[in-house]
Design an enzyme around this catalytic site. Structure first.
Site, PDB file in Angstrom:
ATOM      1  N   ASP A   1      -6.766  10.011  12.599  1.00 16.04           N
ATOM      2  CA  ASP A   1      -6.804   9.774  11.153  1.00 16.04           C
ATOM      3  C   ASP A   1      -7.483   8.430  10.890  1.00 16.04           C
ATOM      4  O   ASP A   1      -7.040   7.650  10.047  1.00 16.04           O
ATOM      5  CB  ASP A   1      -5.376   9.788  10.584  1.00 16.04           C
ATOM      6  CG  ASP A   1      -5.371   9.886   9.055  1.00 16.04           C
ATOM      7  OD1 ASP A   1      -6.376  10.337   8.474  1.00 16.04           O
ATOM      8  OD2 ASP A   1      -4.360   9.488   8.444  1.00 16.04           O
TER       9      ASP A   1
ATOM     10  N   LYS B   1       7.070  -0.300   6.663  1.00 15.75           N
ATOM     11  CA  LYS B   1       6.652   1.037   6.204  1.00 15.75           C
ATOM     12  C   LYS B   1       7.925   1.837   5.964  1.00 15.75           C
ATOM     13  O   LYS B   1       8.693   2.086   6.896  1.00 15.75           O
ATOM     14  CB  LYS B   1       5.783   1.676   7.293  1.00 15.75           C
ATOM     15  CG  LYS B   1       5.210   3.017   6.911  1.00 15.75           C
ATOM     16  CD  LYS B   1       4.038   3.371   7.805  1.00 15.75           C
ATOM     17  CE  LYS B   1       3.559   4.780   7.556  1.00 15.75           C
ATOM     18  NZ  LYS B   1       2.322   5.079   8.262  1.00 15.75           N
TER      19      LYS B   1
ATOM     20  N   PHE C   1       2.919   9.703   2.865  1.00 19.79           N
ATOM     21  CA  PHE C   1       4.290   9.853   3.342  1.00 19.79           C
ATOM     22  C   PHE C   1       5.122   8.592   3.228  1.00 19.79           C
ATOM     23  O   PHE C   1       6.304   8.616   3.505  1.00 19.79           O
ATOM     24  CB  PHE C   1       4.280  10.265   4.826  1.00 19.79           C
ATOM     25  CG  PHE C   1       3.489  11.510   5.077  1.00 19.79           C
ATOM     26  CD1 PHE C   1       4.019  12.746   4.745  1.00 19.79           C
ATOM     27  CD2 PHE C   1       2.214  11.441   5.621  1.00 19.79           C
ATOM     28  CE1 PHE C   1       3.280  13.904   4.958  1.00 19.79           C
ATOM     29  CE2 PHE C   1       1.477  12.587   5.839  1.00 19.79           C
ATOM     30  CZ  PHE C   1       2.007  13.823   5.503  1.00 19.79           C
TER      31      PHE C   1
ATOM     32  N   GLY D   1       0.829  -1.201   0.000  1.00 26.86           N
ATOM     33  CA  GLY D   1       0.000   0.000   0.000  1.00 26.86           C
ATOM     34  C   GLY D   1       0.860   1.247   0.000  1.00 26.86           C
ATOM     35  O   GLY D   1       2.062   1.181   0.271  1.00 26.86           O
TER      36      GLY D   1
ATOM     37  N   GLY E   1       0.796   5.567   1.070  1.00 30.79           N
ATOM     38  CA  GLY E   1       0.100   6.693   1.677  1.00 30.79           C
ATOM     39  C   GLY E   1       0.769   7.960   1.203  1.00 30.79           C
ATOM     40  O   GLY E   1       1.550   7.928   0.253  1.00 30.79           O
TER      41      GLY E   1
ATOM     42  N   VAL F   1       4.324   1.010   1.884  1.00 28.62           N
ATOM     43  CA  VAL F   1       4.366  -0.139   2.788  1.00 28.62           C
ATOM     44  C   VAL F   1       4.625  -1.388   1.961  1.00 28.62           C
ATOM     45  O   VAL F   1       3.930  -1.649   0.975  1.00 28.62           O
ATOM     46  CB  VAL F   1       3.041  -0.271   3.585  1.00 28.62           C
ATOM     47  CG1 VAL F   1       3.070  -1.494   4.487  1.00 28.62           C
ATOM     48  CG2 VAL F   1       2.798   0.988   4.417  1.00 28.62           C
TER      49      VAL F   1
HETATM   50  P1  ATP Z   1      -1.561   8.282   5.000  1.00 29.87           P
HETATM   51  O1  ATP Z   1      -1.421   8.929   3.686  1.00 29.87           O
HETATM   52  O2  ATP Z   1      -2.985   7.888   5.296  1.00 29.87           O
HETATM   53  O3  ATP Z   1      -0.940   9.043   6.125  1.00 29.87           O
HETATM   54  P2  ATP Z   1       0.670   6.529   5.323  1.00 29.87           P
HETATM   55  O4  ATP Z   1       1.635   7.101   4.363  1.00 29.87           O
HETATM   56  O5  ATP Z   1       0.878   6.855   6.753  1.00 29.87           O
HETATM   57  O6  ATP Z   1      -0.813   6.869   4.903  1.00 29.87           O
HETATM   58  P3  ATP Z   1      -0.215   3.856   5.944  1.00 29.87           P
HETATM   59  O7  ATP Z   1      -1.631   4.336   6.023  1.00 29.87           O
HETATM   60  O8  ATP Z   1       0.427   3.469   7.215  1.00 29.87           O
HETATM   61  O9  ATP Z   1       0.672   4.933   5.156  1.00 29.87           O
HETATM   62  O10 ATP Z   1      -0.149   2.625   4.943  1.00 29.87           O
HETATM   63  C1  ATP Z   1      -0.587   2.731   3.587  1.00 29.87           C
HETATM   64  C2  ATP Z   1      -1.306   1.433   3.169  1.00 29.87           C
HETATM   65  O11 ATP Z   1      -0.419   0.303   3.337  1.00 29.87           O
HETATM   66  C3  ATP Z   1      -2.540   1.081   4.025  1.00 29.87           C
HETATM   67  O12 ATP Z   1      -3.708   1.743   3.539  1.00 29.87           O
HETATM   68  C4  ATP Z   1      -2.610  -0.440   3.841  1.00 29.87           C
HETATM   69  O13 ATP Z   1      -3.231  -0.752   2.600  1.00 29.87           O
HETATM   70  C5  ATP Z   1      -1.144  -0.855   3.751  1.00 29.87           C
HETATM   71  N1  ATP Z   1      -0.640  -1.289   5.072  1.00 29.87           N
HETATM   72  C6  ATP Z   1      -0.257  -0.495   6.093  1.00 29.87           C
HETATM   73  N2  ATP Z   1       0.159  -1.199   7.161  1.00 29.87           N
HETATM   74  C7  ATP Z   1       0.036  -2.501   6.827  1.00 29.87           C
HETATM   75  C8  ATP Z   1       0.305  -3.756   7.516  1.00 29.87           C
HETATM   76  N3  ATP Z   1       0.792  -3.765   8.758  1.00 29.87           N
HETATM   77  N4  ATP Z   1       0.042  -4.903   6.863  1.00 29.87           N
HETATM   78  C9  ATP Z   1      -0.450  -4.885   5.594  1.00 29.87           C
HETATM   79  N5  ATP Z   1      -0.724  -3.761   4.892  1.00 29.87           N
HETATM   80  C10 ATP Z   1      -0.488  -2.576   5.483  1.00 29.87           C
END
Ligand code: ATP
EC number: 2.7.11.1
Length: 337
Positions: A139, A45, A27, A23, A25, A30
């Site tokens: 969030d 991440k 920032f 996935g 996001g 993952v």
């Molecule tokens: P945002 O833009 O919402 O701040 P972010 O950059 O902080 O996002 P995350 O929301 O932590 O990133 O992760 C992005 C995506 O990765 C999630 O929507 C999910 O699909 C996938 N993901 C995150 N953590 C896990 C995990 N522990 N196991 C499997 N998939 C995950």
């Protein structure tokens, strides 16, 4: 944090082999990864620190602090943090079933209320635990709820906007995504931190049973107006009890929003186990729940192998389990310290 250098692409200094992207996001990306020695699968991440301004760096360290603090079967465990000059790697418990947003998008009219109730109760359980620790997520959205199919659980992730709050004291930072944000956040007012998570819970429950967000117009300014007027329509197929619960959470005035106690005791949420996760209370890195059958077969094989008689084998298995538990707990204490 360990000062470890990043090697060639696809490896974290020989510790983890990075695999496919799970996935993305704003920032971070993952990735699925495998521990080089143990083969253990985790989610990593990867955050590019060079792209973060001071505010985002603050969020990042907040995320690490909060994820270390919260340990709950419905919250993704943070095992380890690897800090290099340009990147930060958060080694996380791996979700094997994708995130809740993708899942909802596959169900145009929403999930059955039975299923929605099962997942929603677990999310409420996790948030209730966080609020008791005075941690607000801020969030909450389906993208930040990950499925753990083998365990039959959902878990919260992404504590990038989370914060510690003091009861009664207001917060000011605006965060989160527009469609999920509470009106008071969008106004830029001081706000009561826990009430913001309650609004987001309302949005999540709406999405679970309707298959789409309650506030999603053709453009951001229209969406904003609908949120400020708290105008949304629940489709006819949703039961009155569920509509009522959504309505208790999607209240324009934070003071009138349901408390977590009210949500937990609401008629719609009755008859569901809010903590099926307690069976998985031991957060082993490689937790695998043995079925009765598998357990018996192990004993059988030990008996056949003439290792010991049945009673003794049961004792041996218990000792092995205790040793594994102790090992795992000390590993985790080491990993998050
Ligand atoms: P945002 O833009 O919402 O701040 P972010 O950059 O902080 O996002 P995350 O929301 O932590 O990133 O992760 C992005 C995506 O990765 C999630 O929507 C999910 O699909 C996938 N993901 C995150 N953590 C896990 C995990 N522990 N196991 C499997 N998939 C995950």
């Amino acid at each position: 944090m360990a000062g470890i250098k990043r090697g060639d692409d696809g490896k974290i200094a020989g510790l983890y082999d990075l695999d496919k992207t799970l996935g993305r996001g704003h920032f971070a990306v993952v990735k699925l990864a495998r521990h080089v020695f143990t083969g253990e699968k985790v989610a990593v991440k990867v955050i590019d620190k060079t792209k973060l301004d001071t505010v985002a760096t603050g969020h990042l360290f907040q995320e690490v602090r909060c994820m270390k603090l919260v340990q709950h079967p419905n919250i993704v465990r943070l095992y380890e943090v690897i800090d290099t000059q340009t990147k930060l790697y958060l080694i996380l418990e791996l979700g094997d079933g994708g995130d809740m947003f993708d899942y909802i998008m596959k169900h145009e009219e929403g999930l059955t209320e039975e299923l929605a109730k099962k997942y929603f109760a677990q999310i409420v359980h996790a948030i209730s635990y966080c609020h008791r620790l005075h941690v607000v997520h801020r969030d909450l959205k389906p993208e930040n709820v990950v499925f753990f199919e083998k365990q039959g659980l959902v878990k919260l992730t992404d504590f990038g906007f989370s914060n510690k709050f003091q009861p009664g004291k207001k917060l000011t930072t605006s965060c989160g995504s527009l469609a999920y944000s509470a009106p008071e956040i969008l106004l830029g007012d001081e706000y009561d931190a826990p009430a913001v998570d309650i609004w987001s819970l309302g949005v999540i429950l709406f999405m679970l049973v309707c298959g789409q967000p309650p506030f999603q117009e053709a453009n951001d300014s229209e969406t904003l107006t609908m949120i400020m007027d708290c105008k949304y329509t629940v489709p006819a197929h949703v039961s009155n009890a569920c509509k009522d619960l959504i309505n208790r959470m999607l209240q324009r005035d934070p003071k009138r929003r349901a408390s977590l106690e009210e949500i937990e005791s609401h008629a719609w949420l009755q008859g569901v186990d809010p903590s099926p996760a307690t069976k998985f209370n031991t957060p082993l890195v490689s937790h695998k729940n043995l079925s009765e059958e598998e357990h018996n077969s192990i004993i059988q094989r030990m008996v056949l192998g003439d290792i010991a008689d049945r009673e003794l084998n049961n004792d041996i298995i218990n000792i092995i389990i205790i040793l594994l538990l102790l090992l795992s707990l000390s590993y985790q204490a080491y990993a998050v310290s």
